[in-house]
Write a protein that holds these residues in place. Structure first.
Motif, PDB file in Angstrom:
ATOM      1  N   SER A 209       0.837  -1.194   0.000  1.00 38.25           N
ATOM      2  CA  SER A 209       0.000   0.000   0.000  1.00 38.25           C
ATOM      3  C   SER A 209       0.872   1.244   0.000  1.00 38.25           C
ATOM      4  O   SER A 209       2.009   1.220   0.483  1.00 38.25           O
ATOM      5  N   HIS A 213      -3.414   3.423   0.168  1.00 35.96           N
ATOM      6  CA  HIS A 213      -4.043   2.897  -1.038  1.00 35.96           C
ATOM      7  C   HIS A 213      -3.499   1.506  -1.362  1.00 35.96           C
ATOM      8  O   HIS A 213      -2.288   1.278  -1.317  1.00 35.96           O
ATOM      9  N   ILE A 215      -2.128  -1.435  -3.449  1.00 37.95           N
ATOM     10  CA  ILE A 215      -1.371  -1.567  -4.693  1.00 37.95           C
ATOM     11  C   ILE A 215      -1.405  -3.026  -5.141  1.00 37.95           C
ATOM     12  O   ILE A 215      -1.136  -3.935  -4.343  1.00 37.95           O
ATOM     13  N   ARG A 225      -3.028   0.984  -8.666  1.00 44.46           N
ATOM     14  CA  ARG A 225      -3.803   1.152  -7.440  1.00 44.46           C
ATOM     15  C   ARG A 225      -5.190   0.566  -7.660  1.00 44.46           C
ATOM     16  O   ARG A 225      -5.801   0.779  -8.714  1.00 44.46           O
ATOM     17  N   LEU A 243      -2.462   8.091  -7.527  1.00 39.39           N
ATOM     18  CA  LEU A 243      -2.342   7.812  -6.097  1.00 39.39           C
ATOM     19  C   LEU A 243      -2.793   8.984  -5.229  1.00 39.39           C
ATOM     20  O   LEU A 243      -2.839   8.861  -4.002  1.00 39.39           O
TER      21      LEU A 243
END
Length: 337
Positions: A209, A213, A215, A225, A243
């Motif tokens: 992440s 977020h 990944i 993402r 992002l």
């Protein structure tokens, strides 16, 4: 409708001069040619009947559509499009205020007579359109193909014909019809922001992440993402190369793709792009861009009135004579709509 001709006059004069369009024209000037096509679209008049009303035979108009190159119509479209976009410049509010959508629509084409001479032969084609879908909706270009052409095969051609200043300062949104891992890699490498959905059977690993977020790593090694949103008990997974935007905005941006469907509805239901009297590709492109020009003109009139009114109400107001033009301003009699 005099006001429509007034809007067309200056850009048409510029293109006519630059391309020497009327130098060999004996029967009809470019302004009259454009106006007849746009007028027919706006008023939902049959193109054959409109040409007859203007003392132009169907065969002559068909020859014009087939033999007079479509390029001036595309140039005229851009002469109207770019000032319209410039008038809606929202860059002060952030880099990613503009969202682009890509989609296609099937159009039935009645090409064996029309109006009083309507025949029965019906064919079809696809119109592939990149469009600004936020903060307003307007087409940027169009590609025409036969109905059986896969949407994904035209994606690269569509992208490469979008102005770079618009493309790189917008978020590109598209559905699963354009899903392709190599395409995602290219968009990421070119720093073109995009949002799409992930296929249900997609193979990927969650690899970490960044700033909270998730990944993911796709099977071709591409890292993106992922954004998971639960709507009425159903989980939707979006993928993006951005992002710096909240999850809700990613979902919101993708859902704005629906605005291009509203544009297609306007083209079909209100401007009735269902009758192309030419059998040639050149003629089809001429008529498609004539409808695009009509769409922009209607939006110019709509916004100049200065009140919140729908596209359909503007169309109805024009057709019933409720749009007034006085001292370079438009007004509308709402009680008659």
């Amino acid at each position: 409708m005099k006001t429509v001709k007034d809007i067309l006059k200056k850009p048409v004069a510029k293109i006519t001069k630059e391309m020497d369009l009327d130098i060999h024209s004996k029967r009809i000037k470019f302004i009259d040619y454009v106006y007849s096509l746009v007028y027919a679209a706006i008023h939902n008049y049959d193109l054959t009947d409109t040409s007859m009303d203007n003392n132009i035979s169907k065969s002559w108009l068909s020859k014009l559509n087939s033999n007079r190159t479509y390029i001036p119509f595309i140039e005229l479209f851009y002469e109207l499009l770019y000032p319209y976009i410039k008038a809606h410049d929202y860059r002060l509010y952030g880099r990613y205020m503009r969202i682009l959508g890509i989609d296609s629509t099937f159009v039935k084409t009645f090409i064996k007579g029309s109006g009083n001479y309507k025949g029965t032969e019906v064919k079809g084609m696809k119109i592939h359109v990149p469009s600004i879908v936020y903060p307003f909706t307007v087409p940027l270009n169009a590609s025409i193909s036969s109905a059986n052409v896969n949407d994904s095969s035209l994606f690269d051609n569509i992208i490469n014909n979008i102005d770079d200043k618009i493309l790189y300062s917008s978020i590109l949104v598209f559905d699963l019809g354009y899903y392709n891992l190599e395409r995602f890699s290219e968009l990421k490498n070119r720093n073109i922001p995009f949002v799409s959905r992930i296929k249900k059977n997609a193979i990927y690993d969650i690899v970490g992440s960044i700033s909270g977020h998730e990944i993911i790593k796709m099977k071709n090694g591409l890292t993106l993402r992922s954004v998971r949103v639960n709507i009425n008990g159903v989980e939707y997974i979006y993928i993006t190369n951005m992002l710096n935007l909240p999850d809700k905005y990613i979902c919101y941006a993708y859902n704005l793709r629906w605005n291009i469907e509203e544009f297609f509805k306007a083209m079909k239901s209100y401007l009735h792009i269902t009758h192309l009297i030419s059998r040639s590709i050149n003629g089809m492109i001429v008529q498609v861009f004539s409808h695009f020009i009509a769409y922009i003109i209607i939006n110019i009139i709509k916004e100049s009135i200065g009140i919140n009114i729908s596209f359909s109400e503007i169309i109805r107001g024009i057709r019933h004579g409720n749009i007034r033009y006085f001292n370079n301003k438009y007004s509308i009699c709402l009680s008659n709509i």
